[in-house]
Design a protein around this motif. Structure first.
Motif, PDB file in Angstrom:
ATOM      1  N   ILE A 163       0.785  -1.076  -0.130  1.00  9.98           N
ATOM      2  CA  ILE A 163      -0.121  -0.001   0.074  1.00  9.98           C
ATOM      3  C   ILE A 163       0.982   1.131  -0.082  1.00  9.98           C
ATOM      4  CG2 ILE A 163      -1.692   1.266   1.275  1.00  9.98           C
ATOM      5  CD1 ILE A 163      -2.819  -1.372   2.575  1.00  9.98           C
ATOM      6  N   GLY A 164       0.982   1.803  -0.969  1.00  6.94           N
ATOM      7  CA  GLY A 164       1.912   3.047  -1.285  1.00  6.94           C
ATOM      8  C   GLY A 164       3.145   2.649  -1.032  1.00  6.94           C
ATOM      9  N   PRO A 165       3.800   3.207  -0.082  1.00  9.83           N
ATOM     10  CA  PRO A 165       5.284   2.930   0.181  1.00  9.83           C
ATOM     11  C   PRO A 165       5.364   1.772   0.976  1.00  9.83           C
ATOM     12  CG  PRO A 165       4.757   4.858   1.589  1.00  9.83           C
ATOM     13  CD  PRO A 165       3.630   4.582   0.558  1.00  9.83           C
ATOM     14  N   TYR A 166       4.293   1.248   1.757  1.00 17.61           N
ATOM     15  CA  TYR A 166       4.512   0.428   2.785  1.00 17.61           C
ATOM     16  C   TYR A 166       4.267  -1.246   1.998  1.00 17.61           C
ATOM     17  CZ  TYR A 166       3.674   4.270   5.669  1.00 17.61           C
ATOM     18  OH  TYR A 166       3.872   5.888   6.071  1.00 17.61           O
ATOM     19  N   GLN A 167       5.105  -1.888   2.606  1.00 18.61           N
ATOM     20  CA  GLN A 167       5.217  -3.465   1.972  1.00 18.61           C
ATOM     21  C   GLN A 167       5.023  -4.484   2.969  1.00 18.61           C
ATOM     22  OE1 GLN A 167       9.242  -3.682   0.699  1.00 18.61           O
ATOM     23  NE2 GLN A 167       8.780  -2.828  -1.682  1.00 18.61           N
TER      24      GLN A 167
END
Length: 183
Positions: A163-167
């Motif tokens: 999600i966006g920059p989050y893995q």
């Protein structure tokens, strides 16, 4: 006679083991009970308990979950909003504790002295995270799961996505409902 009795009592008191500090991490998938090691990581435990006592972890999520590696939480709510933390603490990863399966360690940035509220539970033995393993600082281990490892396994096996920059974010949030001291 009194001196002998007093000496015996003092010796027995002095040799008593220190009381363990345990916490219960109540999650939406079950409870994880953790024994914190104040002797090996006193400042890290003090920092963690400060957040516990403030109710900081209530409603936060395990935001990074990698099966066979670790489950990480304590920094974001279910909307992936980063929480305001206290100042970072000094690194205590050279305390002899290892990142074995079921141990609790502090998450941090590339700066060893940057740990605040985020923690992770090792899902496997992760020797490469130990102090000195890669020629420098590792990740400070400060506790171990004493019950609820099956809950860690359940969390580690949830589907994840980016999600966006989050893995590696669980598709359905795994919520930390509450973290409390165990008497």
């Amino acid at each position: 006679m009194k001196k002998t009795l007093v000496s015996a009592l003092l010796c027995s008191v002095i040799s008593l083991p220190a009381l363990a500090t345990e916490v219960n991490i109540q999650t939406s998938m079950g409870n994880i009970r953790v024994d914190l090691n104040e002797k090996a990581a006193p400042n890290t435990v003090k920092n963690f308990l400060r957040y516990v006592d403030e109710g900081f972890y209530e409603g936060l999520i395990f935001h990074r979950v990698i099966r066979g590696f670790m489950v990480q939480g304590g920094g974001f709510d279910k909307d992936l909003e980063r929480q305001q933390t206290h100042h970072a603490i000094a690194y205590e990863g050279d305390n002899g504790l290892k990142n074995y399966r079921g141990t609790l360690a502090m998450a941090r940035t590339s700066d060893p002295n940057s740990a605040t509220s985020q923690f992770f539970i090792n899902h496997n033995d992760n020797a490469f995270l130990n102090h000195g393993a890669r020629g420098g600082a590792g990740y400070t281990v400060f506790g171990k799961v004493i019950s609820g490892l099956e809950v860690v396994d359940k969390i580690a096996n949830v589907p994840t996505r980016n999600i966006g920059p989050y893995q590696n974010v669980p598709t359905t949030p795994v919520i930390i409902e509450k973290v409390t001291r165990v008497d």
